[in-house]
Design a protein around this motif. Structure first.
Motif, PDB file in Angstrom:
ATOM      1  N   VAL A 144      -4.090  -4.915  -0.596  1.00  0.00           N
ATOM      2  CA  VAL A 144      -3.591  -3.827  -0.797  1.00  0.00           C
ATOM      3  C   VAL A 144      -2.224  -4.216  -1.275  1.00  0.00           C
ATOM      4  CG1 VAL A 144      -1.677  -2.555   1.181  1.00  0.00           C
ATOM      5  CG2 VAL A 144      -4.383  -2.707   1.534  1.00  0.00           C
ATOM      6  N   ARG A 145      -1.526  -3.366  -2.084  1.00  0.00           N
ATOM      7  CA  ARG A 145      -0.458  -4.208  -2.934  1.00  0.00           C
ATOM      8  C   ARG A 145       0.601  -2.886  -3.405  1.00  0.00           C
ATOM      9  NH1 ARG A 145      -0.014  -7.152  -8.832  1.00  0.00           N
ATOM     10  NH2 ARG A 145       1.657  -7.644  -8.495  1.00  0.00           N
ATOM     11  N   VAL A 146       1.275  -2.787  -3.117  1.00  0.00           N
ATOM     12  CA  VAL A 146       2.025  -1.991  -3.555  1.00  0.00           C
ATOM     13  C   VAL A 146       3.008  -2.159  -4.777  1.00  0.00           C
ATOM     14  CG1 VAL A 146       4.617  -0.211  -2.787  1.00  0.00           C
ATOM     15  CG2 VAL A 146       3.077  -1.421  -1.188  1.00  0.00           C
ATOM     16  N   PHE A 147       2.821  -0.642  -5.206  1.00  0.00           N
ATOM     17  CA  PHE A 147       3.502  -1.443  -7.561  1.00  0.00           C
ATOM     18  C   PHE A 147       4.648  -0.536  -7.259  1.00  0.00           C
ATOM     19  CE2 PHE A 147      -1.095  -2.439  -7.642  1.00  0.00           C
ATOM     20  CZ  PHE A 147      -0.786  -3.354  -8.151  1.00  0.00           C
ATOM     21  N   THR A 148       4.895   1.129  -6.286  1.00  0.00           N
ATOM     22  CA  THR A 148       5.007   2.254  -6.646  1.00  0.00           C
ATOM     23  C   THR A 148       6.463   2.571  -5.737  1.00  0.00           C
ATOM     24  OG1 THR A 148       4.280   3.801  -6.231  1.00  0.00           O
ATOM     25  CG2 THR A 148       4.608   3.011  -8.622  1.00  0.00           C
ATOM     26  N   GLU A 149       6.872   3.184  -5.718  1.00  0.00           N
ATOM     27  CA  GLU A 149       7.694   3.780  -4.145  1.00  0.00           C
ATOM     28  C   GLU A 149       7.176   4.691  -3.618  1.00  0.00           C
ATOM     29  OE1 GLU A 149      12.036   5.831  -2.669  1.00  0.00           O
ATOM     30  OE2 GLU A 149      11.759   4.945  -4.799  1.00  0.00           O
ATOM     31  N   LYS A 150       6.120   5.578  -4.613  1.00  0.00           N
ATOM     32  CA  LYS A 150       5.126   6.382  -3.687  1.00  0.00           C
ATOM     33  C   LYS A 150       4.592   5.332  -2.797  1.00  0.00           C
ATOM     34  CE  LYS A 150       1.549   9.432  -5.781  1.00  0.00           C
ATOM     35  NZ  LYS A 150       1.111  10.621  -6.444  1.00  0.00           N
ATOM     36  N   GLY A 151       3.519   4.204  -3.914  1.00  0.00           N
ATOM     37  CA  GLY A 151       2.404   3.827  -3.452  1.00  0.00           C
ATOM     38  C   GLY A 151       3.152   3.614  -1.584  1.00  0.00           C
ATOM     39  N   TRP A 202       5.063   4.629   0.574  1.00  0.00           N
ATOM     40  CA  TRP A 202       5.205   5.720   1.398  1.00  0.00           C
ATOM     41  C   TRP A 202       3.713   6.031   1.581  1.00  0.00           C
ATOM     42  CZ3 TRP A 202       8.631   5.719   4.701  1.00  0.00           C
ATOM     43  CH2 TRP A 202      10.495   5.675   3.464  1.00  0.00           C
ATOM     44  N   LEU A 203       2.952   6.149   0.572  1.00  0.00           N
ATOM     45  CA  LEU A 203       1.268   6.620   1.173  1.00  0.00           C
ATOM     46  C   LEU A 203       0.973   5.440   2.240  1.00  0.00           C
ATOM     47  CD1 LEU A 203       0.843   7.781  -2.275  1.00  0.00           C
ATOM     48  CD2 LEU A 203       0.169   9.106  -1.289  1.00  0.00           C
ATOM     49  N   LEU A 204       0.907   4.022   1.450  1.00  0.00           N
ATOM     50  CA  LEU A 204       0.776   3.370   2.951  1.00  0.00           C
ATOM     51  C   LEU A 204       1.284   3.228   3.942  1.00  0.00           C
ATOM     52  CD1 LEU A 204      -0.835   0.681   2.995  1.00  0.00           C
ATOM     53  CD2 LEU A 204       0.785  -0.589   1.663  1.00  0.00           C
ATOM     54  N   ALA A 205       2.441   3.683   4.214  1.00  0.00           N
ATOM     55  CA  ALA A 205       3.040   4.194   5.885  1.00  0.00           C
ATOM     56  C   ALA A 205       2.324   4.748   6.695  1.00  0.00           C
ATOM     57  CB  ALA A 205       4.971   4.362   5.508  1.00  0.00           C
ATOM     58  N   GLU A 206       1.655   6.202   5.911  1.00  0.00           N
ATOM     59  CA  GLU A 206       1.290   6.656   6.417  1.00  0.00           C
ATOM     60  C   GLU A 206      -0.021   6.253   7.210  1.00  0.00           C
ATOM     61  OE1 GLU A 206      -0.343   9.659   4.296  1.00  0.00           O
ATOM     62  OE2 GLU A 206       2.138  10.248   3.516  1.00  0.00           O
ATOM     63  N   ILE A 207      -0.992   5.141   6.417  1.00  0.00           N
ATOM     64  CA  ILE A 207      -2.049   4.317   7.781  1.00  0.00           C
ATOM     65  C   ILE A 207      -1.597   3.403   8.087  1.00  0.00           C
ATOM     66  CG2 ILE A 207      -3.741   3.220   6.920  1.00  0.00           C
ATOM     67  CD1 ILE A 207      -4.095   3.832   3.799  1.00  0.00           C
ATOM     68  N   ARG A 208      -1.771   3.505   9.129  1.00  0.00           N
ATOM     69  CA  ARG A 208      -0.691   2.956  10.494  1.00  0.00           C
ATOM     70  C   ARG A 208      -1.611   1.844  10.579  1.00  0.00           C
ATOM     71  NH1 ARG A 208       1.529   6.089  15.372  1.00  0.00           N
ATOM     72  NH2 ARG A 208       2.746   7.865  13.983  1.00  0.00           N
ATOM     73  N   GLY A 209      -0.770  -0.005  10.643  1.00  0.00           N
ATOM     74  CA  GLY A 209      -1.826  -1.206  10.678  1.00  0.00           C
ATOM     75  C   GLY A 209      -1.868  -1.948   9.866  1.00  0.00           C
ATOM     76  N   ALA A 247      -9.992   6.321   4.921  1.00  0.00           N
ATOM     77  CA  ALA A 247      -8.647   6.610   4.164  1.00  0.00           C
ATOM     78  C   ALA A 247      -9.003   6.415   2.533  1.00  0.00           C
ATOM     79  CB  ALA A 247      -7.908   5.535   4.510  1.00  0.00           C
ATOM     80  N   VAL A 248      -7.709   6.102   2.373  1.00  0.00           N
ATOM     81  CA  VAL A 248      -8.179   6.058   0.866  1.00  0.00           C
ATOM     82  C   VAL A 248      -6.387   5.534   0.366  1.00  0.00           C
ATOM     83  CG1 VAL A 248      -6.725   8.498   0.147  1.00  0.00           C
ATOM     84  CG2 VAL A 248      -8.514   7.700  -1.511  1.00  0.00           C
ATOM     85  N   TRP A 270      -4.802   3.958  -3.935  1.00  0.00           N
ATOM     86  CA  TRP A 270      -4.315   4.703  -4.947  1.00  0.00           C
ATOM     87  C   TRP A 270      -4.147   3.550  -5.873  1.00  0.00           C
ATOM     88  CZ3 TRP A 270      -6.201   9.381  -5.397  1.00  0.00           C
ATOM     89  CH2 TRP A 270      -6.152  10.083  -4.336  1.00  0.00           C
ATOM     90  N   ILE A 271      -5.205   3.159  -6.535  1.00  0.00           N
ATOM     91  CA  ILE A 271      -5.247   2.308  -7.782  1.00  0.00           C
ATOM     92  C   ILE A 271      -4.201   2.474  -8.310  1.00  0.00           C
ATOM     93  CG2 ILE A 271      -6.483   0.150  -9.320  1.00  0.00           C
ATOM     94  CD1 ILE A 271      -8.021   0.348  -6.391  1.00  0.00           C
ATOM     95  N   GLY A 272      -3.269   1.200  -8.648  1.00  0.00           N
ATOM     96  CA  GLY A 272      -2.363   0.982  -8.905  1.00  0.00           C
ATOM     97  C   GLY A 272      -0.520   1.535  -8.963  1.00  0.00           C
ATOM     98  N   GLU A 273      -1.060   2.361  -7.725  1.00  0.00           N
ATOM     99  CA  GLU A 273       0.779   3.004  -6.843  1.00  0.00           C
ATOM    100  C   GLU A 273       0.443   1.953  -5.826  1.00  0.00           C
ATOM    101  OE1 GLU A 273       2.397   5.544  -7.084  1.00  0.00           O
ATOM    102  OE2 GLU A 273       1.861   6.280  -8.317  1.00  0.00           O
ATOM    103  N   ASN A 274      -0.934   1.716  -4.134  1.00  0.00           N
ATOM    104  CA  ASN A 274      -0.726   0.974  -3.855  1.00  0.00           C
ATOM    105  C   ASN A 274      -1.828   0.420  -3.018  1.00  0.00           C
ATOM    106  OD1 ASN A 274      -2.601   2.328  -3.030  1.00  0.00           O
ATOM    107  ND2 ASN A 274      -1.292   3.575  -0.989  1.00  0.00           N
ATOM    108  N   ALA A 275      -2.256  -0.211  -4.811  1.00  0.00           N
ATOM    109  CA  ALA A 275      -4.029  -1.242  -4.327  1.00  0.00           C
ATOM    110  C   ALA A 275      -4.521  -1.403  -5.445  1.00  0.00           C
ATOM    111  CB  ALA A 275      -4.928  -0.834  -4.595  1.00  0.00           C
ATOM    112  N   GLU A 276      -4.816  -3.029  -5.864  1.00  0.00           N
ATOM    113  CA  GLU A 276      -5.450  -3.410  -6.945  1.00  0.00           C
ATOM    114  C   GLU A 276      -6.768  -4.048  -6.557  1.00  0.00           C
ATOM    115  OE1 GLU A 276      -3.244  -6.923  -8.243  1.00  0.00           O
ATOM    116  OE2 GLU A 276      -3.940  -8.012  -6.376  1.00  0.00           O
ATOM    117  N   LEU A 277      -7.767  -3.844  -7.612  1.00  0.00           N
ATOM    118  CA  LEU A 277     -10.044  -3.896  -7.594  1.00  0.00           C
ATOM    119  C   LEU A 277      -9.598  -5.369  -7.807  1.00  0.00           C
ATOM    120  CD1 LEU A 277     -10.799  -0.846  -9.483  1.00  0.00           C
ATOM    121  CD2 LEU A 277     -10.810  -1.047  -7.586  1.00  0.00           C
ATOM    122  N   ILE A 278      -9.916  -6.160  -7.094  1.00  0.00           N
ATOM    123  CA  ILE A 278     -10.269  -7.088  -6.863  1.00  0.00           C
ATOM    124  C   ILE A 278     -12.177  -7.696  -6.672  1.00  0.00           C
ATOM    125  CG2 ILE A 278      -8.439  -8.043  -5.763  1.00  0.00           C
ATOM    126  CD1 ILE A 278     -10.529  -8.563  -3.454  1.00  0.00           C
TER     127      ILE A 278
END
Length: 65
Positions: free
Chosen positions: A11-18, A20-27, A54-55, A57-65
């Motif tokens: 989990v890594r936030v890259f954008t403002e949209k990312g 807010w999308l992450l904020a929907e997944i509590r915890g 849950a989902v 989005w790579i490049g918005e609020n996550a990165e592959l490792i």
């Protein structure tokens, strides 16, 4: 037909949209590493968190490792 593959993501936030999308997944916090399925066609990373599907989005609020 969408082909998904097993993957790991961090989990890594890259954008403002990312953010807010992450904020929907509590915890779920930035830096958390998860196992799930990645769809390269739409850059969706599907996983389960606290018993809920849950989902991210790579490049918005996550990165592959």
């Amino acid at each position: 037909m969408n082909k998904t593959k097993k993957a790991k993501a961090r989990v890594r936030v890259f954008t403002e949209k990312g953010y807010w999308l992450l904020a929907e997944i509590r915890g779920l916090k930035e830096g958390t590493e998860l196992e799930g399925r990645y769809n390269p066609r739409n850059k969706a990373f599907d996983f389960s968190f606290n018993g809920q599907d849950a989902v991210l989005w790579i490049g918005e609020n996550a990165e592959l490792i």
